[in-house]
Design a protein around this motif. Structure first.
Motif, PDB file in Angstrom:
ATOM      1  N   GLY A 181      64.207  18.066  34.767  1.00 11.45           N
ATOM      2  CA  GLY A 181      63.016  18.007  33.845  1.00 11.45           C
ATOM      3  C   GLY A 181      63.339  16.923  32.825  1.00 11.45           C
ATOM      4  N   ALA A 182      64.148  16.030  33.166  1.00 11.52           N
ATOM      5  CA  ALA A 182      64.378  14.838  32.388  1.00 11.52           C
ATOM      6  C   ALA A 182      62.955  13.949  32.362  1.00 11.52           C
ATOM      7  CB  ALA A 182      65.301  13.908  32.508  1.00 11.52           C
ATOM      8  N   ALA A 183      62.568  13.043  31.207  1.00 10.36           N
ATOM      9  CA  ALA A 183      61.562  12.374  31.159  1.00 10.36           C
ATOM     10  C   ALA A 183      61.796  10.922  31.209  1.00 10.36           C
ATOM     11  CB  ALA A 183      60.429  12.674  30.246  1.00 10.36           C
ATOM     12  N   TYR A 184      61.068  10.252  31.838  1.00 13.76           N
ATOM     13  CA  TYR A 184      61.372   8.679  31.834  1.00 13.76           C
ATOM     14  C   TYR A 184      61.217   8.229  30.369  1.00 13.76           C
ATOM     15  CZ  TYR A 184      61.141   3.692  33.401  1.00 13.76           C
ATOM     16  OH  TYR A 184      61.485   2.629  33.375  1.00 13.76           O
ATOM     17  N   ASP A 185      62.175   7.208  29.754  1.00 16.94           N
ATOM     18  CA  ASP A 185      62.384   6.742  28.462  1.00 16.94           C
ATOM     19  C   ASP A 185      62.683   7.791  27.483  1.00 16.94           C
ATOM     20  OD1 ASP A 185      62.132   4.133  27.680  1.00 16.94           O
ATOM     21  OD2 ASP A 185      60.062   4.647  26.752  1.00 16.94           O
ATOM     22  N   GLU A 186      63.166   8.959  27.668  1.00 12.03           N
ATOM     23  CA  GLU A 186      63.402   9.627  26.626  1.00 12.03           C
ATOM     24  C   GLU A 186      64.893   9.460  26.288  1.00 12.03           C
ATOM     25  OE1 GLU A 186      64.461  13.793  26.993  1.00 12.03           O
ATOM     26  OE2 GLU A 186      63.982  13.902  29.274  1.00 12.03           O
ATOM     27  N   VAL A 205      66.607   4.984  31.650  1.00 14.62           N
ATOM     28  CA  VAL A 205      65.823   3.792  31.910  1.00 14.62           C
ATOM     29  C   VAL A 205      65.416   3.942  33.500  1.00 14.62           C
ATOM     30  CG1 VAL A 205      66.905   2.234  30.668  1.00 14.62           C
ATOM     31  CG2 VAL A 205      68.150   2.695  32.736  1.00 14.62           C
ATOM     32  N   GLN A 206      66.190   4.600  34.441  1.00 14.32           N
ATOM     33  CA  GLN A 206      65.708   4.796  35.974  1.00 14.32           C
ATOM     34  C   GLN A 206      65.866   6.257  36.415  1.00 14.32           C
ATOM     35  OE1 GLN A 206      67.095   1.556  38.048  1.00 14.32           O
ATOM     36  NE2 GLN A 206      66.390   2.476  39.845  1.00 14.32           N
ATOM     37  N   MET A 207      65.157   6.995  37.320  1.00 20.23           N
ATOM     38  CA  MET A 207      65.371   8.257  37.467  1.00 20.23           C
ATOM     39  C   MET A 207      64.903   8.248  38.954  1.00 20.23           C
ATOM     40  SD  MET A 207      63.744  11.001  34.946  1.00 20.23           S
ATOM     41  CE  MET A 207      62.153  10.473  35.088  1.00 20.23           C
ATOM     42  N   ARG A 252      52.817   1.226  20.451  1.00 16.02           N
ATOM     43  CA  ARG A 252      51.572   0.992  21.806  1.00 16.02           C
ATOM     44  C   ARG A 252      50.772  -0.048  21.344  1.00 16.02           C
ATOM     45  NH1 ARG A 252      50.356   6.012  23.967  1.00 16.02           N
ATOM     46  NH2 ARG A 252      51.534   7.778  23.052  1.00 16.02           N
ATOM     47  N   ILE A 310      61.216   7.127  39.204  1.00 20.78           N
ATOM     48  CA  ILE A 310      60.491   6.232  38.451  1.00 20.78           C
ATOM     49  C   ILE A 310      61.280   5.188  38.032  1.00 20.78           C
ATOM     50  CG2 ILE A 310      59.293   6.150  36.107  1.00 20.78           C
ATOM     51  CD1 ILE A 310      59.422   9.316  36.359  1.00 20.78           C
ATOM     52  N   ASN A 311      60.685   3.744  38.112  1.00 21.74           N
ATOM     53  CA  ASN A 311      61.284   2.663  37.463  1.00 21.74           C
ATOM     54  C   ASN A 311      60.587   1.848  37.045  1.00 21.74           C
ATOM     55  OD1 ASN A 311      62.799   0.375  37.184  1.00 21.74           O
ATOM     56  ND2 ASN A 311      63.205  -0.083  39.233  1.00 21.74           N
ATOM     57  N   GLY A 312      60.357   2.031  35.771  1.00 15.22           N
ATOM     58  CA  GLY A 312      59.339   1.210  35.026  1.00 15.22           C
ATOM     59  C   GLY A 312      57.802   1.624  35.843  1.00 15.22           C
ATOM     60  N   THR A 346      54.643   4.531  31.726  1.00 10.71           N
ATOM     61  CA  THR A 346      55.296   5.532  32.355  1.00 10.71           C
ATOM     62  C   THR A 346      55.989   6.458  31.405  1.00 10.71           C
ATOM     63  OG1 THR A 346      56.892   4.214  33.458  1.00 10.71           O
ATOM     64  CG2 THR A 346      54.921   4.576  34.689  1.00 10.71           C
ATOM     65  N   ALA A 347      56.140   6.033  30.190  1.00 13.87           N
ATOM     66  CA  ALA A 347      57.279   6.899  29.644  1.00 13.87           C
ATOM     67  C   ALA A 347      56.784   8.292  29.310  1.00 13.87           C
ATOM     68  CB  ALA A 347      57.357   6.104  28.137  1.00 13.87           C
ATOM     69  N   GLY A 348      57.758   9.104  29.574  1.00 16.38           N
ATOM     70  CA  GLY A 348      57.519  10.446  29.352  1.00 16.38           C
ATOM     71  C   GLY A 348      57.219  11.156  30.525  1.00 16.38           C
ATOM     72  N   LEU A 349      57.128  10.281  31.744  1.00 18.86           N
ATOM     73  CA  LEU A 349      56.928  11.080  32.987  1.00 18.86           C
ATOM     74  C   LEU A 349      58.046  11.888  33.626  1.00 18.86           C
ATOM     75  CD1 LEU A 349      54.869   8.660  35.526  1.00 18.86           C
ATOM     76  CD2 LEU A 349      54.182  10.637  34.512  1.00 18.86           C
ATOM     77  N   LYS A 350      57.783  12.901  34.529  1.00 22.12           N
ATOM     78  CA  LYS A 350      58.999  13.571  34.795  1.00 22.12           C
ATOM     79  C   LYS A 350      59.085  13.670  36.153  1.00 22.12           C
ATOM     80  CE  LYS A 350      59.633  16.293  30.686  1.00 22.12           C
ATOM     81  NZ  LYS A 350      59.290  17.639  29.909  1.00 22.12           N
ATOM     82  N   GLU A 399      47.590   6.516  26.766  1.00 21.09           N
ATOM     83  CA  GLU A 399      47.570   6.573  28.226  1.00 21.09           C
ATOM     84  C   GLU A 399      46.833   7.942  28.589  1.00 21.09           C
ATOM     85  OE1 GLU A 399      51.070   7.034  26.958  1.00 21.09           O
ATOM     86  OE2 GLU A 399      51.212   4.908  26.732  1.00 21.09           O
TER      87      GLU A 399
END
Lengths: 464, 584
Positions: free
Chosen positions: A23-28, A45-47, A114, B8-10, B54-58, B103
């Motif tokens: 459940g982690a989000a990208y960039d959080e 930074v990467q998942m 943004r 997810i990578n960028g 993509t910030a915030g995607l899970k 977005e």
């Protein structure tokens, strides 16, 4: 009670990896608690599947695979914002370091920002008076512009930046709502101190918000410094309707931090080892200058960077100049001659200048004078290179006139004191005086009518 | 089973264990339905590039397929609009999301509520094939929009609406196709952006794109349907040159693609083109302009799409029989976007980290330019003018070199000219156009001596370049008089002719007859002086007549509307020099 992940699976430079995360989000943002009670902040930074890679802002010193507990916040990095941030000093990640306690936030701002919708922008057209002749006349700074200073180690770019802050004056309404956001990235302690003292001396400190990441501070924090600074600037400009001048120094340290981070992540390097996305990354910073419709404020940026080995084709100045609206370039030779500010006129440029000068903005003859000064000074370079081959005595009369003009131009026009605040009239009139040292038929960028009115060889006498 | 995000990578997202997607399919990624495109399909992973941040995607969020590639929406309402890289209307986005781009916006590209005055041009029972026009509507006062049958469709009209006011999504005709299916056609069609729209055939490019810029029109011309590259380091004036061409060229429609460039520049185009009145039509330039903006801080994957979206819109209007000029500023940013995505996919890099498929992508793009005969019998053209931003102003870098192979017109911008504020800073020595011969007939129709004069001007510049080598070594004073004359004449050509002031009301656009007369003046002055030297006149006497200064300033002194004044200037030259001759 939020989920805590105990331990790590991998540590590599500023990056740590966790497994089994759900459940982690990208960039959080995640908090990493060490067993000794200290706390660090990391960003996703990467998942991949259940594996998450975090970038740790404060560095990974003292972290082991076993001594951590990680909590995911579910939010991107945010900093507290309120009008009271003016006069305060923060670290690169937006934490107060002046001992005055936390900021009581009016709102929290996502540091990533943004992209501004181009339709919502207002085209920048009002000039900022800096009192520095070379800038005001030849590369006019416009409100909402991003105009970097390209310098080299040991030159007086910091002094010029302070002079601009000290003298910058906005004409027209809103002139009093003027503030400065200062971001230091990887600068030495005494440089940061020089800026702080200068702001104090000039009484500007009340209107300055500082973000300091010194050269000994962790590099990941350095990557956040401009983001925090610009988030603060955008808030003050677009929500509090202030005119904000953002000074960022030194962008070269920022780019080097990015390179270090990229290589520890194992990314494919581009030119000189910098990551392929250096352009996009810098653009995300520089493009945060501008004016938004419906707000009377503006964000103007003066990023400072030191060109490695004075090389303007190095990727950092090169990519910067492709994004920014012009550049002010320092010249080593002028600097050695003791000319301050040693601005290389021919390499410097302000792209927004043409629409912000002339009638209704500065003075009607502004564009004619600046064009002619540029053209004449370009001829000076030709004459000088010719003289270095065939000797000054062999030059034609016109070329000799240019040699003389070049010397006077550098000594009287470019050169000015740190405390000398020239008005626009003084600057442009000085330009005319210098042009009058040249024969009239050489002034081919000025139309006859204007020449008739202004050209007078006697004006040149003051230089005799 | 539902398809979900695995990594997810960028901007690159992967889905595991799925075989549901096809290459280049458009997909929606995550709960917020970000727009993405499938760029790799393998046994274990499907790779997707996402056009938004993509910030915030899970991990584990769903991915939805659409079964179709990324398409452009084509219909009335495109002109004078501003879109992002995947054709979302930025103007409407402000209403929904405020000043900053958010977005997951899924706005329809065109105004769905606007009522258009539609003239239906077919009736029940007509047989139509792909490309045939079935209705028209005035889109702007300058452009009549023609709705055409999609190229791959044909059949018999079973219903045609009355003339009147319709919205873009109203049904205009119904068509019974060969296999008996009945289809409803509105004013909108969709077309995959990466696929070129078909035409009946290509025609030779024999007409120039007239830009009013002397160095381009006269020395290094481009044909309608041609492709040109403008390489130049920062500050050499790529953008100003493109703005000038967009403002003044004689294309019917301009598609301006801001690809990875400055936001303020797009705003400038928006504001300036709205205020500038086209002298030919007396309408603001926005009435013939479409803007596509992917500024440098917008998501990088959409940068690639912006180029394709732009050319698809251009081809659509070409099919109606219009001439379109595309300004792509800058193709280097597009190439860098390819590099960035390629790096994230961990592909094997070729030169300077660019992917090995860079040349093929560039050629696919430039090949979509052309002067064509359309499926419906009309003729139209797409001209591409692409800016290139070489790293470190080094023209040997891969993007410039590869572009050079696919364009026939190369306007190299030179740093030293720009430093001397010589604009447009197009370097006449290293630029070239392969269209010169194709266009010779056109120019000679304006005046039979046009190409001869052009050649003469080119020769003077060539000669000067040679002489300057000597001057650099030993100074100008030792040259014989006739060579000094060549150098001075070349100066008139450079300063008086090639240099053009974009901010001057008359000089910003110069019609071809004036360009010719200016060359004529220079030619007369040169030959007359040369003859005088032969009869024994001293060069300094000729120079002291002030004729060279006059010739340098004729671009300002003689307005575009009073070309008869050139006769006076030419006779003045003749008389004054004749008087000198008589004195010998």
């Amino acid at each position: 009670m939020s989920v805590q992940y105990v331990g790590l699976t991998d540590i590599n430079g500023p990056l740590v990896a966790l497994d089994g995360v759900k459940g982690a989000a990208y960039d959080e943002i995640a908090k990493i608690r060490l067993d000794d009670g200290s706390e660090r902040i990391g960003r996703v930074v990467q998942m991949e599947g259940e594996k998450v890679i975090l970038q740790v802002f404060e560095g990974t010193n003292g972290i082991s695979l076993k001594n951590t507990r990680t909590i995911f916040s579910g939010k991107p990095l945010e900093i507290p914002l309120s009008p009271e941030i003016l006069g305060r000093v923060f670290n690169g990640a937006g934490k107060p370091i002046d001992g005055l306690g936390d900021v009581f936030p009016e709102k929290m701002g996502d540091v990533n920002g943004r992209a501004l919708n181009p339709y919502s922008r207002d085209y920048p057209q009002n000039y900022i008076h800096t009192g520095v002749s070379s800038i005001d006349a030849l590369m006019t700074l416009i409100r909402g512009q991003k105009l970097p200073i390209f310098s080299g180690s040991g030159m007086l770019h910091n002094k010029l930046a302070v002079q601009i802050v000290k003298q910058a004056k906005i004409t027209g309404e809103g002139a009093k709502d003027f503030g400065v956001v200062f971001a230091a990235m990887g600068v030495q302690n005494d440089v940061a101190d020089y800026f702080r003292r200068s702001f104090e001396d000039t009484g500007a400190i009340e209107r300055v918000c500082m973000f300091l990441n010194l050269s000994s501070d962790p590099i990941i924090e350095r990557l956040l410094t401009p983001l925090c600074a610009l988030t603060a600037a955008e808030y003050l400009a677009f929500e509090k309707n202030m005119h904000i001048l953002v000074i960022m120094t030194d962008m070269t340290s920022y780019c080097e931090a990015l390179r270090e981070f990229s290589s520890s992540k194992g990314e494919i390097p581009g030119r000189k080892g910098y990551p392929g996305y250096l352009y996009s990354n810098l653009a995300a910073i520089y493009e945060r200058a501008g004016i938004v419709k419906g707000s009377s404020g503006s964000v103007t940026q003066i990023p400072i960077l030191t060109m490695p080995n004075d090389d303007i084709t190095h990727p950092i100045p090169d990519l910067t100049a492709y994004i920014t609206e012009g550049q002010i370039v320092f010249d080593r030779e002028l600097d050695r001659k003791g000319i301050y500010p040693g601005v290389s006129v021919l390499l410097s440029l302000s792209r927004l200048m043409k629409d912000g000068i002339g009638e209704g903005f500065t003075r009607t003859d502004h564009s004619a004078v600046s064009n002619q000064l540029f053209a004449a000074y370009a001829r000076v370079q030709d004459a000088r290179s010719l003289a270095s081959v065939i000797g000054e005595d062999e030059l034609s009369e016109a070329d000799r006139a240019y040699m003389k003009f070049g010397k006077l131009f550098e000594e009287h026009f470019l050169n000015q004191g740190f405390d000398e605040n020239r008005t626009l009239d003084e600057t442009l009139d000085l330009g005319w005086d210098l042009l009058c040292t040249l024969p009239r038929n050489e002034l081919d960028r000025i139309d006859e009518k204007l020449l008739e009115e202004k050209y007078n060889p006697e004006r040149a006498m003051k230089f005799m | 089973m539902e398809n979900t995000i695995y990594s997810i990578n960028g901007p690159v997202v992967k889905a595991a264990n799925t075989k549901d997607f096809s290459m280049l399919e458009m997909v929606y990624v995550g709960e917020r339905r970000l727009i993405g495109e499938v760029i790799g399909v393998a046994d274990d992973f499907t790779t997707i590039q996402v056009y938004e941040n993509t910030a915030g995607l899970k991990i584990g969020e769903p991915i939805f397929g659409t079964g179709a590639p990324v398409c452009a929406t084509l219909g009335p309402g495109i002109i004078s609009n501003i879109f992002d890289g995947i054709e979302r209307p930025l103007r409407d986005m402000v209403k929904d999301n405020g000043a900053f781009v958010a977005e997951g916006s899924h706005l329809f590209a065109l105004d769905e509520e606007k009522q258009f005055d539609v003239t239906v041009t077919v009736k029940k029972g007509d047989r139509l094939v792909g490309g045939d026009v079935y209705c028209t509507t005035p889109e702007t006062p300058l452009i009549t929009h023609k709705c055409m049958l999609p190229p791959d469709m044909s059949g018999e009209v079973t219903f045609a609406a009355e003339n009147g006011k319709y919205r873009v999504n109203d049904v205009i005709i119904r068509l019974k196709t060969a296999d008996g299916e009945e289809k409803e056609l509105t004013m909108v069609q969709r077309w995959a952006i990466k696929k070129a729209r078909p035409c009946a055939g290509r025609l030779p490019s024999t007409r120039p794109l007239i830009t009013g810029q002397r160095v381009i029109d006269t020395l290094i011309p481009i044909a309608k349907g041609g492709a040109a590259a403008i390489p130049g380091g920062f500050g050499t004036g790529k953008t100003v040159t493109q703005h000038q061409i967009a403002k003044w060229c004689d294309a019917d429609i301009i598609v301006y693609i801001g690809c990875g460039e400055r936001g303020n520049e797009m705003t400038q185009v928006l504001e300036e083109f709205g205020e500038l009145i086209d002298p030919k039509s007396n309408r603001p330039l926005t009435d013939r302009t479409v803007l596509i903006a992917n500024t440098s801080n917008m998501p990088v994957a959409a940068r690639e799409a912006s180029i394709y979206t732009g050319i698809t819109l251009a081809e659509y209007y070409r099919d109606m029989g219009y001439h379109i000029a595309i300004m792509a500023d800058s193709t280097s940013r597009w190439a860098e976007a390819l590099r960035e995505i390629s790096g994230r996919l961990e592909e094997m890099p070729a030169e300077e980290g660019f992917p090995a498929y860079l040349p093929s992508r560039l050629s696919e793009f430039y090949e979509r330019a052309g002067y064509v005969k359309n499926l419906n019998g009309t003729e139209g053209s797409v001209t591409i003018i692409g800016a290139v931003s070489p790293q470190g102003s080094d023209f040997s870098e891969p993007v410039t070199q590869n572009t050079k192979r696919f364009v026939r017109c190369f306007w190299a911008l030179d740093k030293s000219l720009a430093y001397a504020r010589h604009y447009p800073a197009i370097d006449w020595n290293s630029s070239y156009s392969e269209y010169v011969e194709d266009l010779a007939d056109f120019y000679n129709e304006i005046s039979p001596d046009y190409t001869a004069l052009r050649q003469e001007i080119a020769n003077i510049l060539q000669e000067e370049a040679k002489l300057m080598e000597i001057v650099k070594l030993i100074g100008a004073d030792v040259l014989p008089d006739d060579q000094k004359l060549t150098i001075e004449t070349a100066r008139v050509v450079r300063v008086g002719f090639l240099q053009q002031n974009a901010n001057h009301p008359d000089d910003t656009y110069v019609p071809l007859p004036k360009q010719r007369l200016m060359m004529k003046v220079i030619s007369v002055l040169y030959h007359k002086s040369l003859d005088a030297l032969k009869t024994g006149v001293v060069l300094s006497d000729i120079f002291s007549l002030g004729l060279f200064e006059k010739a340098t300033k004729m671009k300002y002194d003689i307005p575009n509307s009073r070309l008869e004044l050139f006769d006076g200037l030419i006779s003045e030259i003749n008389e004054k020099i004749d008087a000198l001759n008589a004195g010998v």
